[in-house]
Enzyme design. Structure first.
Site, PDB file in Angstrom:
ATOM      1  N   LYS A  53       2.950  -6.224   3.875  1.00  0.00           N
ATOM      2  CA  LYS A  53       1.985  -7.318   3.749  1.00  0.00           C
ATOM      3  C   LYS A  53       2.266  -8.461   4.727  1.00  0.00           C
ATOM      4  CE  LYS A  53      -0.835  -6.390   0.093  1.00  0.00           C
ATOM      5  NZ  LYS A  53      -0.235  -5.238  -0.574  1.00  0.00           N
ATOM      6  N   SER A 305       5.816   1.831   1.531  1.00  0.00           N
ATOM      7  CA  SER A 305       5.136   0.564   1.833  1.00  0.00           C
ATOM      8  C   SER A 305       5.827  -0.676   1.279  1.00  0.00           C
ATOM      9  CB  SER A 305       3.703   0.605   1.308  1.00  0.00           C
ATOM     10  OG  SER A 305       3.697   0.817  -0.095  1.00  0.00           O
TER      11      SER A 305
END
Ligand code: PLP
Length: 330
Positions: A53, A305
């Site tokens: 992110k 991720s």
């Protein structure tokens, strides 16, 4: 219609080059053996702030005007976007306000607070948190940077796709997490922009898979948000979705859904075989392979991720693995 293309992603890469890590991609001997093709793991859970992110957040903040920077930023977040935004805003000396629902794990909340952002906890869903964001935009003039449906966020996440296809140029398939679809849209635009023949498949949890339900319906639909091990994949795509619904529809080759048990098996595999601590969302691409839900026909890149899991929760998942007892005995 607006979309994000390779050129935008290359520009994002220049903009954030000195703000993020270029993470490693390593071969997984155990998964390569299991699938009978080379399986490469993109170790993005090792990114600063513990998830990809930071790429989107850094690009979005770097793209603001001086006047916008002075006003500060606000976002709704299940945790990792908020944490990334807080980090990126702090580097710029900017105000950041993060709105989230009560479902967010405490470890993620503590981390955002530590980074100096203001926190507002509202309601039981991302949609409730989003209402508070809109109020702050209207009443305090903050600039909204949403977690996925924004061109600069998508372009930033897409830089991950550029790295993947450079690190594994002969990839036949890329597996990527799918929630709001900022990650999958950006990665697919980058990967297919450079290597049109490479397939990109999205992976979600079965409990509350909003993008999958929307793709099936042919338009954005509401799905009830449920607690899941993959908490970073929770939340809707927005009924007024502007970019990620159409990008996922046009660019993804398939979507795979996983049960909670399958996700737990992915976390255990990452730990026991790959020696990596990943959160539920971070483990779903590995989990899809372990569950036998992916057909292999060439080299693969599998994304890890994020790693922002409560370590007590992680320990419990590792210790409830009955099959590990027999593996140790063997
Ligand atoms: C946000 C997030 C995702 C999903 O990204 P989207 O752009 O919402 O699809 C996957 N994994 C982790 C760790 C995340 O934080």
């Amino acid at each position: 219609m607006t979309t994000v293309i390779l050129q935008d992603i290359r520009a994002a890469r220049e903009r954030i080059a000195n703000k993020i890590e270029r993470t490693a991609t390593v071969l997984s001997p155990s998964l390569s053996e299991r699938l009978d093709v080379p399986v490469h793991l993109k170790l993005e859970h090792r990114q600063t702030t513990g998830s990809f992110k930071l790429r989107g957040a850094s690009n979005a903040i770097a793209s603001l005007s001086a006047a916008e920077k002075a006003r500060g930023v606000v976002a709704a977040s299940t945790g990792n976007h908020g944490r990334a935004l807080a980090h990126a805003a702090k580097l710029e000396g900017m105000r950041a306000v993060i709105c989230m629902s009560r479902l967010v794990p405490k470890n993620k909340l503590d981390e955002i607070r530590r980074l100096g952002a203001e926190i507002r906890i509202v309601g039981n869903s991302q949609d409730d948190a989003q209402q508070e964001v809109e109020r702050l935009v209207a009443q305090e003039g903050l600039v909204m940077l949403p977690p996925f449906d924004h061109p600069a966020i998508i372009a930033g996440q897409g830089t991950l796709g550029l790295e993947m296809i450079e690190q594994v140029p002969d990839a036949a398939l890329v597996l990527v997490q799918l929630s709001g679809g900022g990650l999958a849209s950006g990665v697919a635009a980058a990967v297919k922009g450079v290597s049109p023949g490479t397939k990109v498949i999205g992976v979600s949890m079965a409990r509350g898979a909003a993008m999958k339900a929307s793709l099936d319906a042919g338009r954005p639909v509401l799905v009830e948000e449920l607690p899941t091990l993959a908490d970073s994949l929770g939340g809707g795509i927005g009924l007024d979705n502007r970019l990620t619904f159409s990008m996922c529809r046009d660019l993804l080759d398939d979507v795979i859904l996983l049960t909670e048990d399958e996700i737990a098996a992915g976390i255990r595999h990452a730990y026991a075989q790959e020696r990596e601590v990943v959160e539920g969302a971070g483990a779903v691409c590995i989990a899809a392979l372990i569950a036998g839900k992916v057909k292999a026909n060439g080299p693969m890149v599998v994304l890890l991720s994020g790693r922002n899991i409560d370590m007590n929760a992680h320990r419990k998942i590792i210790c409830t693995d009955a099959s590990s007892l027999t593996e140790h005995a063997a």
